[in-house]
Design an enzyme around this catalytic site. Structure first.
Site, PDB file in Angstrom:
ATOM      1  N   ARG B 239       0.854  -1.178   0.000  1.00 11.59           N
ATOM      2  CA  ARG B 239       0.000   0.000   0.000  1.00 11.59           C
ATOM      3  C   ARG B 239       0.891   1.229   0.000  1.00 11.59           C
ATOM      4  O   ARG B 239       1.974   1.216   0.612  1.00 11.59           O
ATOM      5  CB  ARG B 239      -0.882   0.024   1.255  1.00 11.59           C
ATOM      6  CG  ARG B 239      -2.018  -0.973   1.259  1.00 11.59           C
ATOM      7  CD  ARG B 239      -3.169  -0.520   0.356  1.00 11.59           C
ATOM      8  NE  ARG B 239      -4.252  -1.476   0.351  1.00 11.59           N
ATOM      9  CZ  ARG B 239      -4.384  -2.484  -0.512  1.00 11.59           C
ATOM     10  NH1 ARG B 239      -3.491  -2.660  -1.463  1.00 11.59           N
ATOM     11  NH2 ARG B 239      -5.411  -3.298  -0.432  1.00 11.59           N
ATOM     12  N   GLU B 268      -3.562   7.748  -3.708  1.00  9.72           N
ATOM     13  CA  GLU B 268      -4.089   7.353  -5.020  1.00  9.72           C
ATOM     14  C   GLU B 268      -5.428   8.042  -5.254  1.00  9.72           C
ATOM     15  O   GLU B 268      -6.211   8.198  -4.314  1.00  9.72           O
ATOM     16  CB  GLU B 268      -4.260   5.830  -5.062  1.00  9.72           C
ATOM     17  CG  GLU B 268      -2.925   5.113  -5.054  1.00  9.72           C
ATOM     18  CD  GLU B 268      -3.057   3.582  -5.014  1.00  9.72           C
ATOM     19  OE1 GLU B 268      -4.131   3.057  -5.332  1.00  9.72           O
ATOM     20  OE2 GLU B 268      -2.075   2.951  -4.662  1.00  9.72           O
ATOM     21  N   HIS B 286      -1.548   0.587  -9.670  1.00 12.28           N
ATOM     22  CA  HIS B 286      -2.129  -0.375  -8.708  1.00 12.28           C
ATOM     23  C   HIS B 286      -2.757  -1.545  -9.478  1.00 12.28           C
ATOM     24  O   HIS B 286      -3.938  -1.875  -9.287  1.00 12.28           O
ATOM     25  CB  HIS B 286      -3.174   0.314  -7.819  1.00 12.28           C
ATOM     26  CG  HIS B 286      -3.379  -0.432  -6.520  1.00 12.28           C
ATOM     27  ND1 HIS B 286      -3.694   0.192  -5.340  1.00 12.28           N
ATOM     28  CD2 HIS B 286      -3.318  -1.760  -6.231  1.00 12.28           C
ATOM     29  CE1 HIS B 286      -3.821  -0.706  -4.374  1.00 12.28           C
ATOM     30  NE2 HIS B 286      -3.591  -1.903  -4.895  1.00 12.28           N
TER      31      HIS B 286
END
Lengths: 344, 344
Positions: B239, B268, B286
């Site tokens: 993450r 993000e 991602h």
């Protein structure tokens, strides 16, 4: 100690480092830096062609029968690449010139590149990287779903030192590895196909890493590409002419194959610009075999090989001691019984 | 059969496919497609909040204590990601809500991405790809020599399902694998560091794949980056907030670390645009856990999990049968004794 003349053709990737380390031993005749015909070039250096006994060469400049014909005393040719297609092996054999390749030292580097290109094409890493760099910060980072690498059937064309390293890596990704080579290998657990079309029919991806010879030129032709199919991926870390590039471009543009990761091209440095617009293609500047660490080991081996040759005059029989366990030096000395290098 | 309401938060990557396959079983309440507050959104659908018993969620929309407070009957939360940082696990535990992650199903896909990013950064595949596409056909394809992957010391932060798959792959590249996690793992052959700075000091590259928790937030801080050093490479497939992104950008721009392959970012979809000019950075949207094949298996597992939950009402205890041997489903059901998911 008398300096020995050493003719350097092409620009071997190790050369700048090798020259610095060995300028006290050799007069480097850098033919790659001159546009003059060879004899004229040697004349500008006051070097008699008959004084040249060793050549360090590279695929960027072919060692032809014509060049060899100008150099009556040559007894030793050394290349730092795995491929020897830039050397007229038949002529060397005929004249009893020893040819040494230390390229398989970097087999693991080339295999790393092959896997990197395969993952990149499947997962569109380079294409997404370009898209992210053009993205507006506030927009979601969308992407298309990738095919999974795990479980994919990957065919290796040429299970030599590079192909073996590719297979070892693919196993860790849970791929089903299969291969084609001139002959089935004993003690290899992968399924063997004597026919490339059959291999392609049963594969999701092909990794090309065999040597370029008359027999393997365009080994990936249109028929093989169509057998691989519209989701199939081709990775080439061998030599450009192993693939019929015109057909490859056509198949990619028409969507008849799924994608390609190419470290080599048929007419380097020319890269077909029809490929520039395609996101399912990764283009690499023949960079596979060139890592800093391998360069250092190659420099040491080239130095040892030349030293042995100049010291003894007869045929070289250097058995290099390599401390890194992952190097598999294979000194493929000619003359040998076959016209082809032994590793495919 | 009565259709069950299913609240969908975020846009799980499987969702379009899952919706198509299961529209005969569920009323999909696609909160991700509405800008209305949740209660108003449900009112527009004529759905009583108290009728919602299950939630399918995704990191793009947090399942907070406030949202849970509006839904008194929720007993089941399902996420298709390995990370569960978007779910208020404490509140779920307090209320006895079962939380299921099937994300570790795609651990191998994420590991593939990690290796792809690592090779790409070291070998500059994306950067060279960009350069080749801009190249003039007649110019030689030059490149800088890459560091070799073989022999590199690679530290894995978080040796769970993803980290384990990363380690397995790195071994095939002859890397020296070491790791940090909350506790030393029994039966793991890699060297363990209880301290991340010590790990970084002894590594050439770090691969980050631990879950994001209060304890792991910014686990890669400036001190760790400086310990890794100016040739060190960071890959993040976990993450974004696991890394202090501001410091990462600073270290990259200043050359205090060697490069980075990033599939995730701290805020993000924002990607720091200071990175756009750097060739030693690979940016990915991602995309790591999302392959077509994993999506299909996830769809089947989500369907089975929901069916089991709605059929029995009590806590789920699905033991899915996975035919692909490379999937390691780990249903990490809460309530459990610890506030953290069990896989790091």
């Amino acid at each position: 100690m008398e300096l020995q003349p050493l003719l350097v053709l092409g620009l071997p990737s190790i050369f700048p480092a090798f020259e610095t380390l060995n300028s006290h031993k050799y007069i480097f005749l850098k033919a790659f830096s001159s546009k003059l015909p060879l004899l004229q070039f040697l004349a500008t250096k006051n070097v008699a062609p008959s004084s040249i006994r060793a050549i360090l060469c590279d695929p960027r400049q072919a060692l032809t029968v014509d060049i060899l014909g100008l150099l009556p005393a040559v007894g030793f040719v050394l290349t730092t690449t795995a491929g020897m297609d830039h050397i007229d092996l038949s002529e060397c054999r005929r004249r009893g010139i020893q040819v040494v390749s230390i390229g398989s030292l970097a087999a693991d580097d080339v295999a790393d590149m092959a896997i990197g290109l395969l993952i990149d094409v499947l997962y569109k890493i380079s294409a997404n990287n370009r898209r992210v760099r053009k993205c507006v910060a506030s927009k979601p980072l969308n992407f298309t779903m990738a095919p999974k690498l795990g479980g994919k059937r990957v065919g290796i064309i040429g299970l030599g030192s590079i192909g073996g390293e590719v297979g070892k890596r693919l196993e860790a990704f849970d791929c089903k590895v299969m291969y084609h080579s001139r002959n089935e290998k004993p003690f290899v657990p992968y399924h063997y196909y004597s026919n490339v079309v059959d291999l392609a029919t049963n594969c999701d991806a092909l990794v090309v890493c065999c040597p370029l010879t008359k027999q393997t030129r365009h080994i990936l032709n249109r028929e093989v590409m169509l057998a691989l199919g519209k989701d199939g991926v081709i990775v080439n870390v061998g030599r450009g002419p192993l693939i019929d590039e015109k057909e490859l471009v056509h198949c990619l543009v028409q969507g008849e194959i799924g994608g390609a990761g190419l470290d080599v091209f048929e007419n380097e440095p020319r890269v077909p610009n029809e490929l520039f617009a395609l996101d399912n293609v990764v283009l690499s500047p023949h960079a596979g075999a060139h890592t800093k660490e391998s360069c250092q080991v190659k420099c040491e081996l080239v130095a040892a090989s030349l030293e042995a040759f100049f010291a003894t005059k007869p045929r070289i029989s250097v058995q290099p001691v390599i401390e890194e366990r992952h190097f598999y030096p294979s000194f493929e000395c000619l003359p040998a019984s076959s016209g082809e290098p032994a590793y495919a």
